[in-house]
Design a protein around this motif. Structure first.
Motif, PDB file in Angstrom:
ATOM      1  N   TRP A  17       0.839  -1.200   0.000  1.00  0.00           N
ATOM      2  CA  TRP A  17       0.000   0.000   0.000  1.00  0.00           C
ATOM      3  C   TRP A  17       0.874   1.250   0.000  1.00  0.00           C
ATOM      4  CZ3 TRP A  17      -5.277   0.404   2.747  1.00  0.00           C
ATOM      5  CH2 TRP A  17      -6.077  -0.696   2.409  1.00  0.00           C
ATOM      6  N   LYS A  18       0.467   2.244  -0.742  1.00  0.00           N
ATOM      7  CA  LYS A  18       1.180   3.511  -0.750  1.00  0.00           C
ATOM      8  C   LYS A  18       0.819   4.311   0.501  1.00  0.00           C
ATOM      9  CE  LYS A  18       1.220   3.800  -5.803  1.00  0.00           C
ATOM     10  NZ  LYS A  18       0.782   4.583  -6.994  1.00  0.00           N
ATOM     11  N   TYR A  19       1.684   5.271   0.835  1.00  0.00           N
ATOM     12  CA  TYR A  19       1.453   6.119   2.004  1.00  0.00           C
ATOM     13  C   TYR A  19       0.072   6.771   1.932  1.00  0.00           C
ATOM     14  CZ  TYR A  19       1.797  10.264   4.987  1.00  0.00           C
ATOM     15  OH  TYR A  19       1.544  11.244   5.911  1.00  0.00           O
ATOM     16  N   ALA A  20      -0.282   7.294   0.750  1.00  0.00           N
ATOM     17  CA  ALA A  20      -1.557   7.985   0.588  1.00  0.00           C
ATOM     18  C   ALA A  20      -2.734   7.040   0.812  1.00  0.00           C
ATOM     19  CB  ALA A  20      -1.645   8.612  -0.802  1.00  0.00           C
ATOM     20  N   GLU A  21      -2.572   5.780   0.420  1.00  0.00           N
ATOM     21  CA  GLU A  21      -3.646   4.792   0.607  1.00  0.00           C
ATOM     22  C   GLU A  21      -3.835   4.476   2.096  1.00  0.00           C
ATOM     23  OE1 GLU A  21      -3.432   2.208  -3.527  1.00  0.00           O
ATOM     24  OE2 GLU A  21      -1.948   1.822  -1.971  1.00  0.00           O
ATOM     25  N   LEU A  22      -2.723   4.345   2.818  1.00  0.00           N
ATOM     26  CA  LEU A  22      -2.808   4.112   4.259  1.00  0.00           C
ATOM     27  C   LEU A  22      -3.476   5.288   4.950  1.00  0.00           C
ATOM     28  CD1 LEU A  22       0.710   2.591   5.046  1.00  0.00           C
ATOM     29  CD2 LEU A  22      -1.476   1.402   5.150  1.00  0.00           C
ATOM     30  N   GLU A  33     -10.886  -3.331  12.270  1.00  0.00           N
ATOM     31  CA  GLU A  33      -9.701  -4.154  12.052  1.00  0.00           C
ATOM     32  C   GLU A  33      -8.789  -3.558  10.993  1.00  0.00           C
ATOM     33  OE1 GLU A  33     -10.790  -8.164  11.233  1.00  0.00           O
ATOM     34  OE2 GLU A  33     -11.179  -8.634  13.330  1.00  0.00           O
ATOM     35  N   LEU A  34      -9.372  -3.006   9.937  1.00  0.00           N
ATOM     36  CA  LEU A  34      -8.573  -2.370   8.901  1.00  0.00           C
ATOM     37  C   LEU A  34      -7.870  -1.129   9.448  1.00  0.00           C
ATOM     38  CD1 LEU A  34      -7.600  -2.070   6.000  1.00  0.00           C
ATOM     39  CD2 LEU A  34      -9.730  -0.855   5.477  1.00  0.00           C
ATOM     40  N   LEU A  35      -8.593  -0.343  10.250  1.00  0.00           N
ATOM     41  CA  LEU A  35      -7.997   0.846  10.869  1.00  0.00           C
ATOM     42  C   LEU A  35      -6.790   0.470  11.713  1.00  0.00           C
ATOM     43  CD1 LEU A  35     -11.057   2.969  12.058  1.00  0.00           C
ATOM     44  CD2 LEU A  35      -9.273   3.706  10.481  1.00  0.00           C
ATOM     45  N   GLU A  36      -6.956  -0.562  12.522  1.00  0.00           N
ATOM     46  CA  GLU A  36      -5.880  -1.001  13.408  1.00  0.00           C
ATOM     47  C   GLU A  36      -4.671  -1.457  12.607  1.00  0.00           C
ATOM     48  OE1 GLU A  36      -5.362  -4.611  16.539  1.00  0.00           O
ATOM     49  OE2 GLU A  36      -7.166  -3.381  16.765  1.00  0.00           O
ATOM     50  N   ALA A  37      -4.913  -2.233  11.551  1.00  0.00           N
ATOM     51  CA  ALA A  37      -3.826  -2.731  10.717  1.00  0.00           C
ATOM     52  C   ALA A  37      -3.118  -1.590   9.995  1.00  0.00           C
ATOM     53  CB  ALA A  37      -4.377  -3.732   9.694  1.00  0.00           C
ATOM     54  N   CYS A  38      -3.871  -0.621   9.507  1.00  0.00           N
ATOM     55  CA  CYS A  38      -3.285   0.519   8.796  1.00  0.00           C
ATOM     56  C   CYS A  38      -2.443   1.388   9.732  1.00  0.00           C
ATOM     57  CB  CYS A  38      -4.380   1.369   8.152  1.00  0.00           C
ATOM     58  SG  CYS A  38      -5.123   0.631   6.682  1.00  0.00           S
ATOM     59  N   ARG A  39      -2.930   1.598  10.953  1.00  0.00           N
ATOM     60  CA  ARG A  39      -2.165   2.398  11.913  1.00  0.00           C
ATOM     61  C   ARG A  39      -0.849   1.706  12.274  1.00  0.00           C
ATOM     62  NH1 ARG A  39      -7.463   3.755  14.818  1.00  0.00           N
ATOM     63  NH2 ARG A  39      -7.921   5.892  14.166  1.00  0.00           N
ATOM     64  N   GLU A  40      -0.927   0.379  12.462  1.00  0.00           N
ATOM     65  CA  GLU A  40       0.291  -0.375  12.783  1.00  0.00           C
ATOM     66  C   GLU A  40       1.304  -0.259  11.641  1.00  0.00           C
ATOM     67  OE1 GLU A  40       1.311  -2.061  15.422  1.00  0.00           O
ATOM     68  OE2 GLU A  40      -0.473  -1.750  16.643  1.00  0.00           O
ATOM     69  N   GLU A  41       0.840  -0.435  10.416  1.00  0.00           N
ATOM     70  CA  GLU A  41       1.732  -0.365   9.253  1.00  0.00           C
ATOM     71  C   GLU A  41       2.275   1.041   9.062  1.00  0.00           C
ATOM     72  OE1 GLU A  41       3.878  -1.304   5.767  1.00  0.00           O
ATOM     73  OE2 GLU A  41       3.118  -2.504   7.439  1.00  0.00           O
ATOM     74  N   PHE A  42       1.430   2.042   9.269  1.00  0.00           N
ATOM     75  CA  PHE A  42       1.838   3.435   9.105  1.00  0.00           C
ATOM     76  C   PHE A  42       2.952   3.794  10.090  1.00  0.00           C
ATOM     77  CE2 PHE A  42       1.377   7.969  10.157  1.00  0.00           C
ATOM     78  CZ  PHE A  42       1.503   8.526   8.895  1.00  0.00           C
ATOM     79  N   HIS A  43       2.780   3.430  11.359  1.00  0.00           N
ATOM     80  CA  HIS A  43       3.784   3.762  12.367  1.00  0.00           C
ATOM     81  C   HIS A  43       5.025   2.888  12.231  1.00  0.00           C
ATOM     82  CE1 HIS A  43       0.413   5.967  14.168  1.00  0.00           C
ATOM     83  NE2 HIS A  43       1.346   6.684  14.738  1.00  0.00           N
ATOM     84  N   ARG A  44       4.860   1.678  11.705  1.00  0.00           N
ATOM     85  CA  ARG A  44       6.033   0.852  11.422  1.00  0.00           C
ATOM     86  C   ARG A  44       6.915   1.537  10.388  1.00  0.00           C
ATOM     87  NH1 ARG A  44       8.239  -2.195   7.829  1.00  0.00           N
ATOM     88  NH2 ARG A  44       6.591  -1.818   6.307  1.00  0.00           N
ATOM     89  N   ARG A  45       6.295   2.090   9.356  1.00  0.00           N
ATOM     90  CA  ARG A  45       7.061   2.785   8.316  1.00  0.00           C
ATOM     91  C   ARG A  45       7.704   4.059   8.852  1.00  0.00           C
ATOM     92  NH1 ARG A  45       3.476   2.338   2.708  1.00  0.00           N
ATOM     93  NH2 ARG A  45       2.933   0.129   2.908  1.00  0.00           N
ATOM     94  N   LEU A  46       6.994   4.756   9.749  1.00  0.00           N
ATOM     95  CA  LEU A  46       7.584   5.946  10.357  1.00  0.00           C
ATOM     96  C   LEU A  46       8.844   5.595  11.134  1.00  0.00           C
ATOM     97  CD1 LEU A  46       4.680   8.175  11.761  1.00  0.00           C
ATOM     98  CD2 LEU A  46       6.222   8.678   9.867  1.00  0.00           C
ATOM     99  N   LYS A  47       8.789   4.490  11.883  1.00  0.00           N
ATOM    100  CA  LYS A  47       9.951   4.068  12.656  1.00  0.00           C
ATOM    101  C   LYS A  47      11.123   3.734  11.743  1.00  0.00           C
ATOM    102  CE  LYS A  47       7.289   2.174  16.525  1.00  0.00           C
ATOM    103  NZ  LYS A  47       6.907   0.940  17.250  1.00  0.00           N
ATOM    104  N   VAL A  48      10.851   3.041  10.646  1.00  0.00           N
ATOM    105  CA  VAL A  48      11.896   2.692   9.685  1.00  0.00           C
ATOM    106  C   VAL A  48      12.515   3.962   9.095  1.00  0.00           C
ATOM    107  CG1 VAL A  48      12.361   1.615   7.451  1.00  0.00           C
ATOM    108  CG2 VAL A  48      10.912   0.440   9.125  1.00  0.00           C
ATOM    109  N   TYR A  49      11.665   4.906   8.736  1.00  0.00           N
ATOM    110  CA  TYR A  49      12.143   6.169   8.150  1.00  0.00           C
ATOM    111  C   TYR A  49      13.035   6.921   9.130  1.00  0.00           C
ATOM    112  CZ  TYR A  49      12.108  11.092   6.891  1.00  0.00           C
ATOM    113  OH  TYR A  49      12.495  12.390   6.633  1.00  0.00           O
ATOM    114  N   HIS A  50      12.583   7.058  10.383  1.00  0.00           N
ATOM    115  CA  HIS A  50      13.360   7.821  11.356  1.00  0.00           C
ATOM    116  C   HIS A  50      14.660   7.100  11.720  1.00  0.00           C
ATOM    117  CE1 HIS A  50      10.619  11.097  11.815  1.00  0.00           C
ATOM    118  NE2 HIS A  50       9.620  10.322  12.197  1.00  0.00           N
ATOM    119  N   ALA A  51      14.644   5.763  11.731  1.00  0.00           N
ATOM    120  CA  ALA A  51      15.866   4.994  11.991  1.00  0.00           C
ATOM    121  C   ALA A  51      16.867   5.220  10.866  1.00  0.00           C
ATOM    122  CB  ALA A  51      15.529   3.509  12.130  1.00  0.00           C
TER     123      ALA A  51
END
Length: 228
Positions: A17-22, A33-51
């Protein structure tokens, strides 16, 4: 809760999924359930970016030694950012774990609104002495697991107001539990304490100006965008 998150991640393959889709799903979906999964994926990507960003900064440390740190380099006080790594190791030692947070059901955690305030000295002020080391305050509003609003108040500086869905790259990417704020004595404050400072420093106007972008369901309800 962890089992629900794992199940949600398997049910929805969000890796492509693209950032805009999330972001669109977080802002508009009514599927819990979709909201929860999207939030988890969104913040996972934020952590990767900041690392990744932090790793690249270290490579240029010799060059940056001669430069003044930028005022927006830290997304949260040092105490908060250190919790995601070092505190997990400390908790494994017997007798060294912080007081346990009272258990909450998954449904209550998703709906809970919690507010925190801790001291914050900006990077540019870290090496100042005495009166020149000006202490500010860092405020956070968590809508369930993730941060919804963030505010920084520093002497002689304009307030920094941040909203999830608008300023994600500048906000703390850690979950409430990962920040350690629930275990820090005196950090949690009442809703009215947060709202008083938020309103006094222009937060209500900033929220209304970005009403169509905020991702917090709680804030959307405050704005009348979604029903309670």
């Amino acid at each position: 809760m962890a089992q629900r998150q794992a199940a949600a991640g398997k049910k929805f393959d969000l890796a492509k999924w693209k950032y805009a889709e999330l972001r669109d799903a977080i802002n508009t979906s009514c599927d819990v359930e979709l909201l929860e999964a999207c939030r988890e994926e969104f913040h996972r990507r934020l952590k990767v970016y900041h690392a990744w960003k932090s790793k690249n900064k270290k490579r240029n440390v010799n060059e940056r030694q001669t430069k003044q740190p930028e005022s927006n380099e830290e997304r949260a006080p040092q105490y908060v950012m250190e919790q995601d790594g070092g505190n997990k190791q400390k908790q494994t030692k017997a007798g060294n774990a912080p007081p346990a947070v009272p258990p909450r059901s998954a449904q209550k955690e998703e709906a809970s609104q919690r507010y925190f305030r801790i001291p914050f000295v900006r990077p540019s002020d870290q090496h100042r002495d005495g009166e020149n080391k000006k202490k500010g305050w860092w405020f956070a509003h968590f809508d369930g697991k993730w941060i919804s609003r963030q505010m920084e108040l520093h002497p002689d500086k304009q307030p920094v107001l941040l909203l999830a869905g608008v300023d994600d790259m500048q906000m703390c990417e850690l979950s409430m539990e990962e920040t350690g704020l629930t275990r820090k004595r005196g950090a949690e404050i009442l809703e009215q304490e947060f709202e008083r400072e938020w309103a006094k420093n222009g937060g209500d106007m900033y929220l209304k100006a970005n009403a169509n972008k905020v991702s917090s369901k709680n804030l959307q309800q405050k704005l009348g965008i979604v029903g309670k």
